[in-house]
Design a protein around this motif. Structure first.
Motif, PDB file in Angstrom:
ATOM      1  N   SER A  66       0.689  -1.205  -0.027  1.00 55.98           N
ATOM      2  CA  SER A  66      -0.099  -0.052  -0.053  1.00 55.98           C
ATOM      3  C   SER A  66       0.826   1.393  -0.112  1.00 55.98           C
ATOM      4  O   SER A  66       1.986   1.365   0.779  1.00 55.98           O
ATOM      5  CB  SER A  66      -0.872   0.058   1.069  1.00 55.98           C
ATOM      6  N   SER A  67       0.401   2.250  -0.535  1.00 63.66           N
ATOM      7  CA  SER A  67       0.966   3.630  -0.596  1.00 63.66           C
ATOM      8  C   SER A  67       1.174   4.196   0.829  1.00 63.66           C
ATOM      9  O   SER A  67       1.919   5.189   0.902  1.00 63.66           O
ATOM     10  CB  SER A  67       0.298   4.503  -1.436  1.00 63.66           C
ATOM     11  N   GLU A  68       0.297   3.603   1.769  1.00 65.44           N
ATOM     12  CA  GLU A  68       0.349   4.196   3.080  1.00 65.44           C
ATOM     13  C   GLU A  68       1.481   3.141   3.918  1.00 65.44           C
ATOM     14  O   GLU A  68       1.245   3.236   5.187  1.00 65.44           O
ATOM     15  CB  GLU A  68      -0.972   4.254   3.460  1.00 65.44           C
ATOM     16  N   VAL A  69       2.316   2.508   3.396  1.00 73.22           N
ATOM     17  CA  VAL A  69       2.997   1.533   4.277  1.00 73.22           C
ATOM     18  C   VAL A  69       3.796   2.212   5.271  1.00 73.22           C
ATOM     19  O   VAL A  69       4.126   1.646   6.310  1.00 73.22           O
ATOM     20  CB  VAL A  69       3.839   0.648   3.093  1.00 73.22           C
ATOM     21  N   THR A  70       4.361   3.362   4.784  1.00 77.34           N
ATOM     22  CA  THR A  70       5.033   4.376   5.729  1.00 77.34           C
ATOM     23  C   THR A  70       4.459   4.679   6.963  1.00 77.34           C
ATOM     24  O   THR A  70       4.882   4.690   8.268  1.00 77.34           O
ATOM     25  CB  THR A  70       5.563   5.408   4.836  1.00 77.34           C
TER      26      THR A  70
END
Length: 191
Positions: A66-70
């Motif tokens: 996911s682009s929100e992994v961070t």
């Protein structure tokens, strides 16, 4: 693990908390998290739609996660969360817009359940997938179970996915009650 993530992906879509391709889900297991892949359909998650990445450092699989992994990584590193749900619930997004227009940094539920369980819901800023957003969310979720990203959606945490789902659902319910109550007050010219 992917079956549990799939179960709650379906629930998020059924409840209208996300459109099929938006939002993400993760579960922490030790020093790793299992997180949905970028662009996966949450109501049709298969084993191939979930990747395992490190909590403590970026990996090559971050490219397909996911682009929100961070953001998930920072929340896990800085809170007691073992499960995270990120949805794009419409009333929470609307209330984040309204509250910021009014100069407020938090949504304070007016319904009894939301007030009791959520207390208040911080509104945080930061671009999708950015360090700024990840850090803002981690700080906000140190003491709260949920935060709303301004104009974007809810991040809810729990000790299991069911708890994170309940929290995400409560945020949307409280925001919906607030939205409709404000319409009623406007129609009746009440302060």
């Amino acid at each position: 693990m992917w079956q549990e993530i799939s179960k709650f992906g379906k629930k998020l879509v059924e409840q209208g908390l996300v459109s099929s391709h938006f939002g993400n889900i993760s579960v922490r297991v030790g020093e790793y998290m299992y997180i949905t892949r970028s662009g996966s359909m949450l109501d049709e998650i298969t084993k191939d739609d979930v990747v395992r990445v490190s909590i403590y450092e970026p990996t090559s699989l971050d490219l397909i996660a996911s682009s929100e992994v961070t953001a998930h990584r920072e929340i896990y590193k800085n809170t007691s969360a073992l499960a995270i749900i990120h949805d794009h619930s419409p009333f929470a997004v609307i209330e984040s817009l309204i509250h910021r227009e009014q100069g407020k940094e938090r949504i304070v539920p007016i319904d009894s359940e939301g007030s009791y369980f959520l207390h208040d819901i911080p509104i945080v800023e930061g671009g999708i997938g950015t360090e700024k957003l990840a850090n803002n969310l981690a700080r906000a979720l140190e003491e709260r179970k949920a935060a709303v990203v301004y104009s974007h959606g809810v991040f809810a945490r729990g000790s299991i996915l069911e708890e994170a789902f309940v929290v995400a659902s409560m945020v949307e319910h409280s925001c919906k009650m607030m939205y409709y109550f404000d319409i009623w007050k406007d129609m009746n010219k009440l302060p």
